[in-house]
Design a protein around this motif. Structure first.
Motif, PDB file in Angstrom:
ATOM      1  N   GLU B 544       0.824  -1.202   0.000  1.00  0.00           N
ATOM      2  CA  GLU B 544       0.000   0.000   0.000  1.00  0.00           C
ATOM      3  C   GLU B 544       0.857   1.252   0.000  1.00  0.00           C
ATOM      4  O   GLU B 544       0.395   2.328  -0.355  1.00  0.00           O
ATOM      5  CB  GLU B 544      -0.920  -0.009   1.205  1.00  0.00           C
ATOM      6  CG  GLU B 544      -1.929  -1.128   1.128  1.00  0.00           C
ATOM      7  CD  GLU B 544      -2.917  -1.060   2.261  1.00  0.00           C
ATOM      8  OE1 GLU B 544      -3.925  -0.373   2.103  1.00  0.00           O
ATOM      9  OE2 GLU B 544      -2.652  -1.683   3.299  1.00  0.00           O
ATOM     10  N   SER B 618      -5.399  -0.873  -7.594  1.00  0.00           N
ATOM     11  CA  SER B 618      -5.443  -1.166  -6.156  1.00  0.00           C
ATOM     12  C   SER B 618      -5.556  -2.661  -5.898  1.00  0.00           C
ATOM     13  O   SER B 618      -6.303  -3.098  -5.044  1.00  0.00           O
ATOM     14  CB  SER B 618      -6.609  -0.433  -5.499  1.00  0.00           C
ATOM     15  OG  SER B 618      -6.516   0.943  -5.716  1.00  0.00           O
ATOM     16  N   LYS B 622      -5.909  -2.700   0.969  1.00  0.00           N
ATOM     17  CA  LYS B 622      -7.026  -2.974   1.862  1.00  0.00           C
ATOM     18  C   LYS B 622      -8.076  -1.949   1.474  1.00  0.00           C
ATOM     19  O   LYS B 622      -8.179  -0.877   2.059  1.00  0.00           O
ATOM     20  CB  LYS B 622      -6.617  -2.770   3.320  1.00  0.00           C
ATOM     21  CG  LYS B 622      -5.357  -3.529   3.692  1.00  0.00           C
ATOM     22  CD  LYS B 622      -5.659  -4.929   4.169  1.00  0.00           C
ATOM     23  CE  LYS B 622      -4.366  -5.682   4.429  1.00  0.00           C
ATOM     24  NZ  LYS B 622      -3.808  -6.288   3.195  1.00  0.00           N
ATOM     25  N   ARG B 625     -11.208  -3.613  -4.461  1.00  0.00           N
ATOM     26  CA  ARG B 625     -10.357  -4.120  -5.537  1.00  0.00           C
ATOM     27  C   ARG B 625     -11.121  -3.980  -6.855  1.00  0.00           C
ATOM     28  O   ARG B 625     -11.111  -2.949  -7.466  1.00  0.00           O
ATOM     29  CB  ARG B 625      -9.994  -5.564  -5.239  1.00  0.00           C
ATOM     30  CG  ARG B 625      -9.294  -5.680  -3.870  1.00  0.00           C
ATOM     31  CD  ARG B 625      -7.878  -6.126  -4.002  1.00  0.00           C
ATOM     32  NE  ARG B 625      -7.153  -6.019  -2.758  1.00  0.00           N
ATOM     33  CZ  ARG B 625      -6.439  -7.014  -2.238  1.00  0.00           C
ATOM     34  NH1 ARG B 625      -6.390  -8.181  -2.827  1.00  0.00           N
ATOM     35  NH2 ARG B 625      -5.763  -6.817  -1.123  1.00  0.00           N
ATOM     36  N   HIS B 661     -10.273  -4.374   5.288  1.00  0.00           N
ATOM     37  CA  HIS B 661      -9.597  -5.426   4.556  1.00  0.00           C
ATOM     38  C   HIS B 661     -10.026  -5.293   3.096  1.00  0.00           C
ATOM     39  O   HIS B 661     -10.814  -4.434   2.762  1.00  0.00           O
ATOM     40  CB  HIS B 661      -9.969  -6.799   5.132  1.00  0.00           C
ATOM     41  CG  HIS B 661      -8.879  -7.810   4.953  1.00  0.00           C
ATOM     42  ND1 HIS B 661      -8.340  -8.108   3.728  1.00  0.00           N
ATOM     43  CD2 HIS B 661      -8.232  -8.583   5.854  1.00  0.00           C
ATOM     44  CE1 HIS B 661      -7.392  -9.038   3.887  1.00  0.00           C
ATOM     45  NE2 HIS B 661      -7.300  -9.341   5.164  1.00  0.00           N
ATOM     46  N   LYS B 662      -9.506  -6.180   2.250  1.00  0.00           N
ATOM     47  CA  LYS B 662      -9.882  -6.028   0.850  1.00  0.00           C
ATOM     48  C   LYS B 662     -11.382  -6.249   0.660  1.00  0.00           C
ATOM     49  O   LYS B 662     -12.015  -6.993   1.402  1.00  0.00           O
ATOM     50  CB  LYS B 662      -9.094  -7.001  -0.011  1.00  0.00           C
ATOM     51  CG  LYS B 662      -9.321  -8.454   0.329  1.00  0.00           C
ATOM     52  CD  LYS B 662      -8.428  -9.325  -0.537  1.00  0.00           C
ATOM     53  CE  LYS B 662      -8.383 -10.762  -0.019  1.00  0.00           C
ATOM     54  NZ  LYS B 662      -7.323 -11.528  -0.657  1.00  0.00           N
ATOM     55  N   LYS B 664     -14.243  -7.080  -2.374  1.00  0.00           N
ATOM     56  CA  LYS B 664     -14.519  -7.448  -3.759  1.00  0.00           C
ATOM     57  C   LYS B 664     -16.013  -7.383  -4.008  1.00  0.00           C
ATOM     58  O   LYS B 664     -16.803  -7.753  -3.149  1.00  0.00           O
ATOM     59  CB  LYS B 664     -14.025  -8.867  -4.028  1.00  0.00           C
ATOM     60  CG  LYS B 664     -12.525  -9.010  -3.818  1.00  0.00           C
ATOM     61  CD  LYS B 664     -12.093 -10.427  -4.044  1.00  0.00           C
ATOM     62  CE  LYS B 664     -10.564 -10.508  -4.036  1.00  0.00           C
ATOM     63  NZ  LYS B 664     -10.113 -11.872  -4.332  1.00  0.00           N
TER      64      LYS B 664
END
Ligand SMILES: Cc1cc2nc3c(=O)[nH]c(=O)nc-3n(C[C@H](O)[C@H](O)[C@H](O)COP(=O)(O)OP(=O)(O)OC[C@H]3O[C@@H](n4cnc5c(N)ncnc54)[C@H](O)[C@@H]3O)c2cc1C
Ligand code: SF4
Ligand code: FES
Lengths: 107, 803
Positions: B544, B618, B622, B625, B661-662, B664
């Protein structure tokens, strides 16, 4: 046995970012140089003893760096890997003269 | 755009609360003017009883100071009465010959006390109990005279009587029914109340009809229909109130008992609203603040042109503010055929409890002596809960504090001010509160009728008690014993601004933290204060910090953004050229529908980005995405919605967002769900005419199927709901907690209920937009900033000949 040391200019103190490692290549040696919160500068080998992670990109906390690969904690002062892991990385002496950073390398 | 003119008639509790709601929603939209007949800023009418009883001073019951009006740019005309509303010209006129135009008008003129038309009612010493003037009048009177008569054995009358006793007067309470508070209590409770108050020194004359007030200029006595007569130096009429509708009526705004309004508090005249005691909604006129505040909320949404559910009426609850007496009633109070009830009567301890059940559901309750359960019963009635929900946990209330422990965070503790358990607990924790008074000061809970005081004190006990038990909470890392919640509260309370300060102030055990707390604190600080916070590069994990993904050999991978998985030949060409030029080791289509260029040297990163000239994907962050999309309506023979278009919109909106956190996402255009929404943090599935939004899915190590959060009609709603969900996740989850774990921990019901509150929903969206407003594309930012380039991407090279 006497070892000759070679003083190598690396950077001006002001050009080093604080608490972020600087990858420094001298010949075929790769160093990670850290300028800490307290203004002190340390140089260690840029390879983690675990699986060779580049320590210059680790998170710096106090006098330790956390390897970006698997989070080993390593002292930037004496190169010792902190528990529970074991090992150590090579450290290099640093001298600051006229606000310039020199690393002392073995001949 | 010019501001709209919003005019409020009536500087009382309902009107000003509505203005507060408007300010919260759209602080800039209106130029606000307020007229109030009384020469004071907005005050807490409810507390007049307490002023009279000596618990509070008039100076202390101001709700909004003069300064508040100034700070919010509100033009206030105190002591000025509106006399005419010209509804066609949208203009009002006042008794000081002022005329003001409006775009929107709120009528909140409250009520006028009902004065019995008895002969002699105009004599000195006859008063109502409605405003500061009446209150002062009674207090003056108590200095000179001895004997008071209160006509009316309802809530107001009894509170006045208690006050007059405190002021040293002898008090008779005259009441027309055969027991007290007959509209709120049943006979058993009414009689218990009477004997309690008699013990306090009141004298009651029940089933008495007043006939005449006697005396010269000043009252001397009260005569009844049955011929009996009693002495009186002061007569307080507390027999009821009437909606104050004369202004509206004369101005041609349709009225019945009150000014007729719909669910959005609109009168039948365009752009004119009415709220509070003067309004009549679904044939109901309310005389307590909780419903008026609810009305204000809904009205504010309408005025700000935001969508709301509308006001649907309130279940009332009553609590008498006389110390030493605990009475509570809510909903239906008397049994009829078909009603069942649970009754507990303990004559010895003076406790009476009656819960009414219709069709298996709780519909009302009367409590005397022990009113702890009151608010819970009220919320069960509002929920139309089955009686089991009450009885099953009934045993627990012997322990008292268990009751508050069981309440969900969003349960309202203070109905008057709409303060939830969560808010109170949070301020107890974050501000170190230890008394009810402090809670009152910080949260407004129990600031109005005070009926929730006992609940607040139980909450205090419960919350502080827990603090001794340090084992239960999870600290954010080994450097501290504080949990995420505590750290976040402290940051807010103490206004901390950078990671090191947090560590110092909160007594971190290590001076500079570790690889767990540094990124977490950096995230929390940025989440709490997106506009001011200066992101700390040194507290970010390498991916990051460098905005590229570190590989095992110390090289990096680069993923350009490809909105919704869509690309074109130009971009593909650029990618191919870059790959050639920088000898990229491998090009890979990722799981998230984009191209990954693997094996790039750190020092080449800036150059590659500038040649690609595409935003950062990205892929390492975190944060959001990708938004995976299916082919959708344009091409697929099953597709019913434009999944690609919506996916692109979502990705454009949330790109660059920092999350714990990521995250999606995916959008599919029919239930075949080709974009695999069941394993996404947010998976949208388009149906014919609506969208389903699934959340909390994860296809990684901890497989978890997403659950249905809601169904909505439009793309806008998909976006707003996703934003609210994501923002709640951003604020509530621990750093590094995926939505799947978070949804499991807090429960989907909790999330649904938080998002179902309109105001919260809007606030979450506001805060999301604030967070999004400061984001920059990190690649571009790095390219434009020489310092970043030098500090992060350049290596030092010492030529080998130099030593
Ligand atoms: C002593 C007392 C105790 C109470 N206790 C409780 C309690 O415990 N719990 C509870 O829920 N409720 C209680 N209430 C009721 C509560 O105070 C009211 O429901 C609430 O104040 C109504 O708010 P409102 O804005 O509709 O009216 P108000 O607060 O009465 O405001 C109306 C305002 O409009 C002004 N006004 C009227 N006409 C004009 C005009 N033409 N131009 C300009 N200004 C005008 C009036 O002067 C007044 O200030 C109590 C009331 C009293 C009097
Ligand atoms: S989800 Fe439905 S619309 Fe989308 S590609 Fe699959 S079958 Fe077609
Ligand atoms: S390579 Fe450094 S911790 Fe594994």
């Amino acid at each position: 046995m006497e070892t000759l040391l070679n003083e190598v200019f690396v950077a001006k103190v002001e050009d080093l970012p604080e608490k972020i490692g600087k990858t420094t290549v001298v010949g075929d040696l790769e160093l990670a140089i850290f300028k800490l919160d307290n203004g002190k500068v340390h140089a260690i080998e840029n390879r983690c003893p675990h699986k060779g992670g580049v320590l210059a990109e680790g998170l710096v906390s106090g006098e330790h760096v956390f390897c970006p690969m698997h989070d080993w904690k390593i002292s930037v002062k004496n190169g010792k890997v902190q528990e529970p892991d074991v090992g150590c990385v090579q450290t290099f002496e640093v001298a600051i003269k006229n606000e310039e950073v020199y690393v002392l390398l073995p001949e | 755009m010019a501001k709209q003119k919003l005019v409020l008639i009536g500087n009382g509790m309902a009107g000003i609360r509505a203005i507060e709601e408007v300010l919260k929603l759209s602080p800039e939209k209106f130029e606000i003017t307020v007229f109030g007949s009384e020469p004071y800023p907005n005050y807490n009418r409810i507390e007049l009883s307490k002023v009279l009883q000596g618990d509070t001073k008039i100076d202390d019951i101001t709700l909004n100071s003069w300064q508040w009006y100034e700070e919010n740019d509100i033009l206030l005309y105190p002591g000025e009465t509106v006399t005419v509303i010209d509804k066609d010209r949208q203009r009002i006129y006042t008794d000081k010959d002022r005329q003001v135009d409006f775009d929107k008008l709120i009528i909140a003129t409250g009520s006028v006390p009902f004065m019995l038309p008895l002969p002699g009612a105009d004599k000195d010493g006859v008063t109502a109990f409605r405003d500061i003037k009446d209150c002062e009048n009674m207090m003056d009177c108590a200095n000179q005279y001895k004997k008071a008569v209160v006509i009316g054995g309802g809530l107001l009358g009894l509170e006045a009587a208690r006050g007059l006793l405190n002021l040293g007067m002898k008090v008779d309470v005259v009441h027309i029914a055969d027991y007290l508070m007959e509209r709120q209590l049943d006979k058993t409770a009414g009689k218990m109340l009477q004997s309690e108050l008699e013990e306090q020194g009141m004298n009651f004359l029940l089933e008495k009809q007043s006939a005449e007030i006697t005396g010269q200029d000043r009252v001397e006595g009260l005569k009844f229909k049955d011929g009996e007569e009693i002495e009186a130096d002061l007569v307080v009429m507390a027999v009821g109130i009437r909606p104050n509708i004369s202004l509206a009526k004369e101005s041609g705004i349709p009225v019945n008992r009150g000014i007729i309004v719909n669910d959005y508090l609109e009168t039948q005249v365009p752009n004119i609203f009415a709220v509070g005691e003067c309004a009549e909604h679904r044939e109901m006129v309310y005389g307590l603040v909780a419903p008026l505040y609810q009305q204000g909320k809904e009205m504010a949404l309408k005025i700000c042109e935001l969508e709301g559910e509308g006001y649907e009426g309130s279940v009332l609850s009553t609590q008498l503010k006389v110390s030493g007496v605990d009475v509570f009633s809510t909903g239906k109070i008397n049994e009829d055929e078909g009603t069942k009830s649970i009754k507990v009567f303990d004559d010895w301890k003076g406790i009476y409890k009656k819960v009414l059940i219709d069709d298996g559901k709780i519909t009302g309750a009367v409590l005397f002596g022990d009113t702890k359960d009151g608010n819970r019963l009220l919320s069960l009635i509002n929920k139309e809960a089955p009686i089991e929900e009450y009885t099953d946990t009934d045993g627990a209330d012997a322990a008292g504090t268990n009751l508050v422990a069981e309440m969900p965070d969003e349960e309202i503790i203070c109905g008057c001010n709409g303060v939830t358990k969560g808010t109170i607990v949070e301020s107890i924790n974050s501000q170190g509160l230890s008394t009810v008074e402090q809670v009152k000061g910080c949260t407004n809970a129990s600031r109005s009728c005070g009926g929730c005081k006992s609940l607040v004190s139980e909450l205090l006990e419960h919350t502080l008690g827990d603090e001794f038990d340090q084992n239960h909470k999870e600290s954010i890392c080994a450097c501290t014993t504080l949990s995420k919640e505590e750290v976040v509260e402290e940051i807010k309370a103490k206004g901390l601004t950078h990671t090191k300060e947090v560590m110092n102030v909160l007594g971190w055990e290590s001076e500079e933290g570790c690889s767990k707390c540094k990124p977490a604190l950096n995230y929390y600080l940025g989440m709490l204060n997106p506009k001011e916070y200066q992101d700390e590069k040194q507290s970010r994990f390498v991916n990051e910090r460098l905005h590229a993904n570190i590989q095992k050999d110390g090289t990096y991978s680069v993923v350009p953004r490809m909105y919704g998985g869509v690309t074109n030949s130009n971009d593909l060409r650029k990618i191919a050229d870059v790959a050639d030029k920088y000898e990229v080791k491998l090009i890979k289509v990722t799981g998230g529908q984009r191209l990954d260029l693997l094996g790039v040297q750190k020092e080449d990163l800036p150059q590659i980005w500038s040649e690609l000239d595409m935003p950062s994907g990205s892929a390492y962050a975190k944060g959001l995405r990708t938004v995976k999309t299916c082919v959708g309506a344009d091409f697929c023979r099953f597709g019913t919605q434009d999944s690609i278009g919506l996916g692109v919109r979502l990705e454009k909106k949330f790109e660059g967002l920092n999350t714990p956190h990521k995250v999606k996402m995916s959008v599919s255009a029919c239930p075949r769900n080709c974009a695999e929404g069941s394993v996404k943090d947010i998976g949208v599935v388009g149906l014919d005419g609506e969208f389903e939004i699934y959340v909390g899915g994860n296809g990684g190590t901890h497989m978890r199927k997403a659950e249905l959060l809601s169904k909505v009609k439009t793309e806008e709603e998909v976006i707003d709901t996703s934003a609210a969900f994501l923002q709640y996740y951003r604020e509530d989850a621990n750093y590094l907690e995926r939505t799947s774990a978070w949804v499991e921990r807090v429960g989907l019901d909790q999330i649904k209920s938080v998002l179902s509150d309109k105001k919260t929903f809007i606030d979450l969206n506001h805060r999301m937009n604030e967070a999004l407003s400061v984001l920059k594309d990190p690649w571009k930012e790095a390219l434009e900033d020489q310092n970043i380039l030098k500090d992060l991407y350049q290596n030092v090279k010492v030529p080998s000949g130099s030593h």
